[in-house]
Design a protein around this motif. Structure first.
Motif, PDB file in Angstrom:
ATOM      1  N   MET A   1     -20.452  -1.701   1.902  1.00 52.58           N
ATOM      2  CA  MET A   1     -21.583  -0.806   1.832  1.00 52.58           C
ATOM      3  C   MET A   1     -22.293  -0.698   3.177  1.00 52.58           C
ATOM      4  O   MET A   1     -22.723   0.378   3.552  1.00 52.58           O
ATOM      5  CB  MET A   1     -22.567  -1.282   0.770  1.00 52.58           C
ATOM      6  N   LEU A   2     -22.381  -1.817   3.885  1.00 49.75           N
ATOM      7  CA  LEU A   2     -23.092  -1.824   5.161  1.00 49.75           C
ATOM      8  C   LEU A   2     -22.449  -0.852   6.155  1.00 49.75           C
ATOM      9  O   LEU A   2     -23.130  -0.012   6.739  1.00 49.75           O
ATOM     10  CB  LEU A   2     -23.102  -3.239   5.742  1.00 49.75           C
ATOM     11  N   PHE A   3     -21.143  -0.930   6.337  1.00 52.70           N
ATOM     12  CA  PHE A   3     -20.470  -0.044   7.286  1.00 52.70           C
ATOM     13  C   PHE A   3     -20.465   1.401   6.783  1.00 52.70           C
ATOM     14  O   PHE A   3     -20.577   2.333   7.568  1.00 52.70           O
ATOM     15  CB  PHE A   3     -19.047  -0.519   7.562  1.00 52.70           C
ATOM     16  N   ASP A   4     -20.353   1.605   5.493  1.00 55.33           N
ATOM     17  CA  ASP A   4     -20.405   2.953   4.913  1.00 55.33           C
ATOM     18  C   ASP A   4     -21.752   3.609   5.233  1.00 55.33           C
ATOM     19  O   ASP A   4     -21.798   4.761   5.670  1.00 55.33           O
ATOM     20  CB  ASP A   4     -20.194   2.887   3.401  1.00 55.33           C
ATOM     21  N   SER A  18     -11.164   1.123   4.372  1.00 56.38           N
ATOM     22  CA  SER A  18     -11.339  -0.171   3.728  1.00 56.38           C
ATOM     23  C   SER A  18     -10.250  -0.360   2.682  1.00 56.38           C
ATOM     24  O   SER A  18      -9.824   0.593   2.030  1.00 56.38           O
ATOM     25  CB  SER A  18     -12.722  -0.251   3.084  1.00 56.38           C
ATOM     26  N   VAL A  19      -9.807  -1.595   2.519  1.00 57.19           N
ATOM     27  CA  VAL A  19      -8.735  -1.900   1.576  1.00 57.19           C
ATOM     28  C   VAL A  19      -9.080  -3.170   0.812  1.00 57.19           C
ATOM     29  O   VAL A  19      -9.694  -4.082   1.360  1.00 57.19           O
ATOM     30  CB  VAL A  19      -7.369  -2.049   2.304  1.00 57.19           C
ATOM     31  N   ASP A  20      -8.705  -3.190  -0.452  1.00 64.43           N
ATOM     32  CA  ASP A  20      -8.839  -4.388  -1.279  1.00 64.43           C
ATOM     33  C   ASP A  20      -7.702  -4.372  -2.281  1.00 64.43           C
ATOM     34  O   ASP A  20      -7.374  -3.308  -2.834  1.00 64.43           O
ATOM     35  CB  ASP A  20     -10.184  -4.401  -2.006  1.00 64.43           C
ATOM     36  N   ILE A  21      -7.111  -5.501  -2.523  1.00 55.23           N
ATOM     37  CA  ILE A  21      -5.988  -5.565  -3.456  1.00 55.23           C
ATOM     38  C   ILE A  21      -6.448  -5.434  -4.913  1.00 55.23           C
ATOM     39  O   ILE A  21      -5.687  -5.050  -5.788  1.00 55.23           O
ATOM     40  CB  ILE A  21      -5.168  -6.859  -3.243  1.00 55.23           C
ATOM     41  N   LYS A  23      -7.953  -3.583  -7.717  1.00 57.04           N
ATOM     42  CA  LYS A  23      -8.248  -2.190  -8.075  1.00 57.04           C
ATOM     43  C   LYS A  23      -9.610  -2.039  -8.750  1.00 57.04           C
ATOM     44  O   LYS A  23     -10.326  -1.071  -8.501  1.00 57.04           O
ATOM     45  CB  LYS A  23      -7.158  -1.611  -8.964  1.00 57.04           C
ATOM     46  N   SER A  24      -9.992  -2.983  -9.575  1.00 53.37           N
ATOM     47  CA  SER A  24     -11.310  -2.862 -10.231  1.00 53.37           C
ATOM     48  C   SER A  24     -12.424  -2.951  -9.185  1.00 53.37           C
ATOM     49  O   SER A  24     -13.457  -2.281  -9.319  1.00 53.37           O
ATOM     50  CB  SER A  24     -11.486  -3.911 -11.322  1.00 53.37           C
ATOM     51  N   ALA A  25     -12.229  -3.726  -8.134  1.00 52.65           N
ATOM     52  CA  ALA A  25     -13.234  -3.806  -7.067  1.00 52.65           C
ATOM     53  C   ALA A  25     -13.317  -2.483  -6.304  1.00 52.65           C
ATOM     54  O   ALA A  25     -14.419  -2.004  -6.009  1.00 52.65           O
ATOM     55  CB  ALA A  25     -12.899  -4.946  -6.108  1.00 52.65           C
ATOM     56  N   THR A  26     -12.186  -1.866  -6.005  1.00 48.15           N
ATOM     57  CA  THR A  26     -12.225  -0.594  -5.282  1.00 48.15           C
ATOM     58  C   THR A  26     -12.751   0.528  -6.174  1.00 48.15           C
ATOM     59  O   THR A  26     -13.471   1.406  -5.703  1.00 48.15           O
ATOM     60  CB  THR A  26     -10.851  -0.217  -4.702  1.00 48.15           C
ATOM     61  N   ASP A  27     -12.403   0.490  -7.461  1.00 48.39           N
ATOM     62  CA  ASP A  27     -12.938   1.499  -8.381  1.00 48.39           C
ATOM     63  C   ASP A  27     -14.458   1.402  -8.455  1.00 48.39           C
ATOM     64  O   ASP A  27     -15.164   2.411  -8.438  1.00 48.39           O
ATOM     65  CB  ASP A  27     -12.339   1.341  -9.779  1.00 48.39           C
ATOM     66  N   TYR A  28     -14.967   0.182  -8.508  1.00 47.84           N
ATOM     67  CA  TYR A  28     -16.419  -0.017  -8.549  1.00 47.84           C
ATOM     68  C   TYR A  28     -17.065   0.448  -7.237  1.00 47.84           C
ATOM     69  O   TYR A  28     -18.083   1.148  -7.248  1.00 47.84           O
ATOM     70  CB  TYR A  28     -16.746  -1.490  -8.817  1.00 47.84           C
ATOM     71  N   ALA A  29     -16.463   0.085  -6.112  1.00 43.13           N
ATOM     72  CA  ALA A  29     -17.020   0.462  -4.810  1.00 43.13           C
ATOM     73  C   ALA A  29     -17.065   1.979  -4.639  1.00 43.13           C
ATOM     74  O   ALA A  29     -17.983   2.503  -4.003  1.00 43.13           O
ATOM     75  CB  ALA A  29     -16.214  -0.173  -3.686  1.00 43.13           C
ATOM     76  N   ARG A  30     -16.119   2.683  -5.208  1.00 41.02           N
ATOM     77  CA  ARG A  30     -16.095   4.152  -5.098  1.00 41.02           C
ATOM     78  C   ARG A  30     -17.331   4.802  -5.723  1.00 41.02           C
ATOM     79  O   ARG A  30     -17.671   5.931  -5.384  1.00 41.02           O
ATOM     80  CB  ARG A  30     -14.838   4.716  -5.756  1.00 41.02           C
ATOM     81  N   THR A  31     -18.011   4.094  -6.589  1.00 39.98           N
ATOM     82  CA  THR A  31     -19.192   4.674  -7.249  1.00 39.98           C
ATOM     83  C   THR A  31     -20.397   4.746  -6.313  1.00 39.98           C
ATOM     84  O   THR A  31     -21.364   5.408  -6.639  1.00 39.98           O
ATOM     85  CB  THR A  31     -19.572   3.881  -8.520  1.00 39.98           C
ATOM     86  N   GLY A  34     -19.832   6.836   0.477  1.00 40.10           N
ATOM     87  CA  GLY A  34     -19.922   8.230   0.884  1.00 40.10           C
ATOM     88  C   GLY A  34     -18.572   8.830   1.231  1.00 40.10           C
ATOM     89  O   GLY A  34     -17.540   8.160   1.206  1.00 40.10           O
ATOM     90  N   PRO A  35     -18.564  10.103   1.582  1.00 38.17           N
ATOM     91  CA  PRO A  35     -17.325  10.835   1.848  1.00 38.17           C
ATOM     92  C   PRO A  35     -16.611  10.441   3.143  1.00 38.17           C
ATOM     93  O   PRO A  35     -15.461  10.792   3.345  1.00 38.17           O
ATOM     94  CB  PRO A  35     -17.780  12.290   1.919  1.00 38.17           C
ATOM     95  N   LYS A  36     -17.268   9.684   4.011  1.00 30.66           N
ATOM     96  CA  LYS A  36     -16.635   9.256   5.260  1.00 30.66           C
ATOM     97  C   LYS A  36     -15.857   7.952   5.104  1.00 30.66           C
ATOM     98  O   LYS A  36     -15.290   7.452   6.062  1.00 30.66           O
ATOM     99  CB  LYS A  36     -17.682   9.067   6.350  1.00 30.66           C
ATOM    100  N   THR A  37     -15.834   7.394   3.897  1.00 26.22           N
ATOM    101  CA  THR A  37     -15.135   6.137   3.653  1.00 26.22           C
ATOM    102  C   THR A  37     -13.867   6.393   2.851  1.00 26.22           C
ATOM    103  O   THR A  37     -13.915   7.003   1.791  1.00 26.22           O
ATOM    104  CB  THR A  37     -16.034   5.139   2.901  1.00 26.22           C
ATOM    105  N   ALA A  38     -12.742   5.919   3.392  1.00 27.95           N
ATOM    106  CA  ALA A  38     -11.458   5.981   2.688  1.00 27.95           C
ATOM    107  C   ALA A  38     -11.187   4.593   2.123  1.00 27.95           C
ATOM    108  O   ALA A  38     -10.976   3.633   2.865  1.00 27.95           O
ATOM    109  CB  ALA A  38     -10.352   6.383   3.649  1.00 27.95           C
ATOM    110  N   LEU A  39     -11.226   4.478   0.831  1.00 32.90           N
ATOM    111  CA  LEU A  39     -11.079   3.196   0.151  1.00 32.90           C
ATOM    112  C   LEU A  39      -9.735   3.160  -0.558  1.00 32.90           C
ATOM    113  O   LEU A  39      -9.411   4.066  -1.319  1.00 32.90           O
ATOM    114  CB  LEU A  39     -12.230   3.012  -0.835  1.00 32.90           C
TER     115      LEU A  39
END
Length: 159
Positions: A1-4, A18-21, A23-31, A34-39
């Protein structure tokens, strides 16, 4: 969130990868990103190797590589430390190409332990950076990278 949030408010043409193995963590982070972050949900070593190859092939640049995780077991630190070293190895070609003759910075998450005494691995010098960053610190020392700071996080230049 800080870098986003940073790239959203301060850097007009920036993009965060940003990458995380998990999937539930990346799904949560997508909520809340912003649009400049590729997760991406993937193995970080595989993902970073592909991203590095893409950056090199297309002449793209990165100002900061921040490698981070939370999966350290202090009683058996080796798997996490080895994984972090593999992450660094996945991106080191980028630093060699991009920053030849210039100062580059890699920030490495780690926990510092001055009291570790593990004779299972022979180090070229007593490690002062422990936990996840232990093997990266050993690699950095062998290739002559300079420790810029080392407390809860460590940063090196000159990979």
């Amino acid at each position: 969130m800080l870098f986003d949030k940073y790239i959203h408010y301060h850097a007009v043409e920036s993009k965060l990868y940003s990458v995380d193995i998990n999937k539930s963590a990346t799904d949560y982070a997508r909520t809340f990103i912003g649009p400049k972050t590729a997760l991406t949900s993937d193995d970080s070593v595989k993902y970073l190797a592909k991203l590095t190859a893409d950056f090199l092939a297309n002449g793209r640049t990165a100002d900061l590589v921040y490698l981070d995780a939370y999966d350290l077991d202090w009683h058996y630190w080796y798997p996490s430390a080895a994984h972090h070293l593999m992450e660094l190895c996945s991106v080191v070609a980028y630093f060699k190409k991009r920053y030849s003759g210039r100062k580059s910075m890699t920030v490495r998450f780690q926990l510092t332990s001055y009291a570790e005494n593990n004779n299972a691995i022979n180090f070229i010098s007593p490690p002062i950076i422990g936990g996840k960053g232990r093997m990266v610190a050993e690699f950095a020392a062998r290739v002559g990278a300079k420790v810029e700071f080392s407390e809860y996080q460590a940063g090196w230049s000159g990979f």
